[in-house]
Design a protein around this motif. Structure first.
Motif, PDB file in Angstrom:
ATOM      1  N   GLU A   1       7.469  16.463  -2.573  1.00 38.64           N
ATOM      2  CA  GLU A   1       7.025  15.111  -2.969  1.00 38.64           C
ATOM      3  C   GLU A   1       6.034  15.228  -4.141  1.00 38.64           C
ATOM      4  OE1 GLU A   1       4.842  11.148  -1.088  1.00 38.64           O
ATOM      5  OE2 GLU A   1       5.263  12.906   0.166  1.00 38.64           O
ATOM      6  N   ASP A   2       6.221  14.399  -5.178  1.00 36.18           N
ATOM      7  CA  ASP A   2       5.313  14.398  -6.331  1.00 36.18           C
ATOM      8  C   ASP A   2       4.013  13.693  -5.981  1.00 36.18           C
ATOM      9  OD1 ASP A   2       7.139  15.744  -7.884  1.00 36.18           O
ATOM     10  OD2 ASP A   2       8.042  13.887  -8.685  1.00 36.18           O
ATOM     11  N   LYS A   3       2.900  14.337  -6.240  1.00 33.53           N
ATOM     12  CA  LYS A   3       1.568  13.754  -6.032  1.00 33.53           C
ATOM     13  C   LYS A   3       0.774  13.863  -7.338  1.00 33.53           C
ATOM     14  CE  LYS A   3       1.990  12.944  -1.564  1.00 33.53           C
ATOM     15  NZ  LYS A   3       1.117  13.596  -0.578  1.00 33.53           N
ATOM     16  N   GLY A   4      -0.330  13.126  -7.409  1.00 36.66           N
ATOM     17  CA  GLY A   4      -1.114  13.195  -8.639  1.00 36.66           C
ATOM     18  C   GLY A   4      -2.510  12.615  -8.527  1.00 36.66           C
ATOM     19  N   ILE A   5      -3.350  12.985  -9.491  1.00 37.91           N
ATOM     20  CA  ILE A   5      -4.719  12.470  -9.636  1.00 37.91           C
ATOM     21  C   ILE A   5      -4.894  12.102 -11.104  1.00 37.91           C
ATOM     22  CG2 ILE A   5      -7.184  12.963  -9.391  1.00 37.91           C
ATOM     23  CD1 ILE A   5      -6.402  15.250  -7.480  1.00 37.91           C
ATOM     24  N   ALA A   6      -5.482  10.944 -11.407  1.00 33.28           N
ATOM     25  CA  ALA A   6      -5.668  10.511 -12.798  1.00 33.28           C
ATOM     26  C   ALA A   6      -7.038   9.880 -12.964  1.00 33.28           C
ATOM     27  CB  ALA A   6      -4.575   9.526 -13.209  1.00 33.28           C
ATOM     28  N   GLY A   7      -7.525   9.898 -14.199  1.00 33.73           N
ATOM     29  CA  GLY A   7      -8.816   9.280 -14.503  1.00 33.73           C
ATOM     30  C   GLY A   7      -9.085   9.281 -15.999  1.00 33.73           C
ATOM     31  N   SER A   8     -10.161   8.621 -16.416  1.00 31.46           N
ATOM     32  CA  SER A   8     -10.571   8.581 -17.828  1.00 31.46           C
ATOM     33  C   SER A   8     -12.074   8.350 -17.898  1.00 31.46           C
ATOM     34  CB  SER A   8      -9.826   7.477 -18.579  1.00 31.46           C
ATOM     35  OG  SER A   8     -10.175   6.202 -18.063  1.00 31.46           O
ATOM     36  N   ALA A   9     -12.652   8.658 -19.068  1.00 35.00           N
ATOM     37  CA  ALA A   9     -14.103   8.490 -19.229  1.00 35.00           C
ATOM     38  C   ALA A   9     -14.451   8.501 -20.705  1.00 35.00           C
ATOM     39  CB  ALA A   9     -14.863   9.611 -18.502  1.00 35.00           C
ATOM     40  N   ASP A  10     -15.582   7.851 -21.045  1.00 41.58           N
ATOM     41  CA  ASP A  10     -16.154   7.934 -22.386  1.00 41.58           C
ATOM     42  C   ASP A  10     -16.967   9.217 -22.502  1.00 41.58           C
ATOM     43  OD1 ASP A  10     -15.102   5.487 -23.179  1.00 41.58           O
ATOM     44  OD2 ASP A  10     -16.806   4.388 -22.327  1.00 41.58           O
ATOM     45  N   LEU A  11     -16.899   9.890 -23.651  1.00 38.09           N
ATOM     46  CA  LEU A  11     -17.569  11.178 -23.806  1.00 38.09           C
ATOM     47  C   LEU A  11     -19.008  11.049 -24.279  1.00 38.09           C
ATOM     48  CD1 LEU A  11     -14.591  13.152 -25.335  1.00 38.09           C
ATOM     49  CD2 LEU A  11     -15.506  13.317 -23.019  1.00 38.09           C
ATOM     50  N   ASN A  12     -19.342   9.977 -25.014  1.00 35.05           N
ATOM     51  CA  ASN A  12     -20.730   9.690 -25.415  1.00 35.05           C
ATOM     52  C   ASN A  12     -21.407  10.870 -26.101  1.00 35.05           C
ATOM     53  OD1 ASN A  12     -20.652   7.065 -24.247  1.00 35.05           O
ATOM     54  ND2 ASN A  12     -21.010   7.968 -22.229  1.00 35.05           N
ATOM     55  N   GLY A  13     -20.654  11.590 -26.936  1.00 33.81           N
ATOM     56  CA  GLY A  13     -21.238  12.664 -27.719  1.00 33.81           C
ATOM     57  C   GLY A  13     -21.425  13.975 -26.987  1.00 33.81           C
TER      58      GLY A  13
END
Length: 593
Positions: free
Chosen positions: A529-541
């Motif tokens: 079964e395919d599973k996953g984790i995802a996310g995003s963020a600002d790097l702010n330098g």
């Protein structure tokens, strides 16, 4: 019953109309009050380029901020020249170039497919948007038209005067006294005329000097004066710039009253004009603007424009050629002043190799002996060439000899008389031969466009060329270079690991300070079964971005937090995407066990 309801509706309408009118006046007038003037501005947005964030017809309140406080994602309002008008554009910052004294901002409307043409500096920025008031802009723009002003101000004022006059007459009749004296009638008529006059002046003031229909700008003085400013004494200097190390011309002129300082130029009468950043503040009688990056051997056609506080604008034409030289710069001698350092780090009179110095260069084809040669400053103070204060770049020549292509550096080396001034007016360096003949000379001054910065030399580039003066990094005894070559930007790298119990993963992305945002996606197989984790963020330098102990499974939110981990995990794969404006950089790494 109906009359009472009608009265309530009329009263509600009056209150609503009054509140709207007060809001319009407050939004328009408060930026002109002493505590807010020059720091806050209100503008009307008449396009949908920022929808849905800022809808068409909104009013934005802008607060002036130092460039270092502006960041990617801020919405700013800036000036943009359009023919003879100034339009104000309210768009979002999507990229910042922090090289140079003035940062440059790339902007884009949220609803636009591409960034705006050209970059914006703080000099053309009105401020950051701190408040958005929807729809009220339509009323303000309508208010600025003759019909709108009559309906919203003049007519209500006239109705108010008529009703007050009617009430006075009714009260007078109830007192059972003789007819109204003619004097009272005259007073009421005079008051009506005065109110109409004030209303007209206010409207003339409000609509005078409007730079563009996209901005809400209020002038507090009625503008009936129509006398143009007088422009005189247009002149230019070709100077040495600080950045980007290209020749620049400073064009100066005077006006007989405070006015704005605007300039446009072109190198061919058939070409379109290139306009400098628009100046909207009429506060100068001595004006100067810089044209950077001059082309060699070119004629520049210039038009200067100054407008007074009433909006009356005058122009004057001028031209110059970039072969024009400052006095004393063009010489045919082999030995030339090639570079000098007027503002070293530390003491100006320090012993060599510290302190002030002057570099000479032999651009000829034969060796010269410089014994008994000397240098002077503007005051005539002398710095003799001696074996104790000179160095040579060629080990094959000795003493005072300077071979073709060789550099000789003359140090001040404790001399308390000779001095290279760092003041606004600068100084002058003169080179004399042993027979007291002036061989070469160079003058520098802030008035010429030179920047006398600490540890920045003034130099010819390329070495020995005529009238090509810049301010690079100091290079005594070596070929002149314009700037230090920047170190290569480190390539982003990705580390991806599985915890020992195989229940969680961690990753780190390094060298990411050139990017604004990151998104990541971890996918794996759990018993087919395919599973996953995802996310995003600002790097702010930040230069690194990490996520630790990302669980391969799910945890309940109840007290005790019971976790169920995925089993039979294989084919772990991480994809990290870095964003810099519209450019994407993708890093990938996998773990298979």
């Amino acid at each position: 019953m109906k009359k009472a309801l009608l009265k309530k509706l009329l009263l509600s309408g009056k209150i609503f109309f009054g509140l709207i009118l007060v809001l319009v006046i407050v939004v328009s007038v408060f930026p002109l009050l002493p505590p807010f003037k020059n720091y806050y501005h209100s503008r009307t947005v008449l396009t949908g380029s920022m929808e849905p964030k800022i809808s068409k017809g909104s009013v934005v309140i802008n607060q002036w901020l130092d460039q270092k406080k502006l960041k990617i994602g801020d919405v700013i309002t800036y000036q943009h020249p359009s023919d003879k008008k100034i339009i104000y554009i309210t768009h979002r910052i999507v990229k910042i170039d922090k090289t140079g004294l003035l940062w440059r901002f790339e902007t884009k409307g949220d609803a636009n497919p591409a960034s705006d043409f050209g970059l914006v500096t703080q000099a053309g920025t009105e401020g950051k948007v701190i408040l958005i008031i929807p729809l009220i802009g339509y009323l303000i723009e309508f208010f600025k038209t003759p019909v709108g002003f009559i309906l919203l101000v003049a007519l209500p004022l006239l109705i108010f005067i008529v009703r007050q006059a009617r009430d006075v007459l009714q009260m007078w009749k109830k007192r059972n006294v003789p007819p109204v004296p003619k004097v009272l009638v005259a007073i009421l008529l005079a008051f009506s005329f005065l109110a109409a006059r004030i209303s007209f002046v206010t409207y003339a003031s409000f609509t005078s000097g409007q730079a563009a229909i996209t901005g809400v700008t209020l002038s507090t003085a009625a503008s009936f004066e129509s006398v143009l400013p007088v422009i005189s004494n247009v002149s230019h200097f070709i100077g040495t710039p600080g950045s980007p190390n290209q020749k620049k011309a400073t064009v100066s002129w005077e006006t007989n009253e405070p006015a704005t300082s605007n300039l446009k130029w072109r190198t061919d009468p058939a070409d379109p004009w290139t306009a400098l950043t628009v100046d909207t503040i009429a506060d100068q009688t001595h004006h100067s603007r810089d044209i950077d990056g001059l082309l060699p051997e070119a004629t520049y056609y210039v038009e200067v424009e100054s407008a007074d506080s009433a909006g009356n604008s005058a122009t004057a034409s001028y031209s110059f050629n970039t072969s024009d030289l400052r006095a004393g710069v063009d010489w045919s001698e082999d030995i030339v002043i090639n570079e000098f350092l007027p503002n070293p780090i530390g003491n100006d009179t320090a012993l060599m190799p510290g302190g002030e110095w002057i570099e000479l260069y032999n651009r000829g084809s034969s060796t010269h002996n410089l014994q008994s040669w000397y240098l002077t400053d503007f005051e005539g103070s002398r710095l003799n060439l001696t074996l104790g204060n000179i160095t040579s770049s060629n080990s094959s020549t000795t003493g005072f000899d300077i071979a073709p292509g060789e550099f000789m550096v003359v140090y001040r080396n404790g001399n308390s008389n000779f001095e290279l001034n760092n003041s606004f007016w600068g100084d002058e360096v003169n080179l004399y031969s042993s027979t007291n003949i002036l061989v070469d000379q160079h003058s520098y001054s802030v008035a010429f466009g030179d920047e006398v910065l600490e540890n920045k030399s003034i130099a010819r580039y390329p070495d020995g060329t005529d009238n090509n003066w810049f301010d690079p990094i100091p290079s005594p005894g070596r070929p002149n270079v314009l700037e230090v070559q920047p170190l290569p930007t480190p390539t982003p790298s990705l580390e991806f690991s599985l915890r020992g119990d195989k229940k969680a993963v961690s990753f780190t992305v390094s060298n990411v300070n050139a990017f604004e945002k990151i998104s990541y996606e971890i996918v794996y197989d759990s018993i087919g079964e395919d599973k996953g984790i995802a996310g995003s963020a600002d790097l702010n330098g930040e230069n690194t971005f990490s996520r630790s102990n990302l669980l391969l499974g799910t945890c309940s939110e109840i007290e005790g937090k019971v976790c169920v981990y995925d089993e039979g995990i294989t084919k772990l794969h991480l994809k990290a995407t870095l964003f810099s404006g519209s450019v994407e950089t993708v890093l990938e790494k996998g773990i298979d066990y």
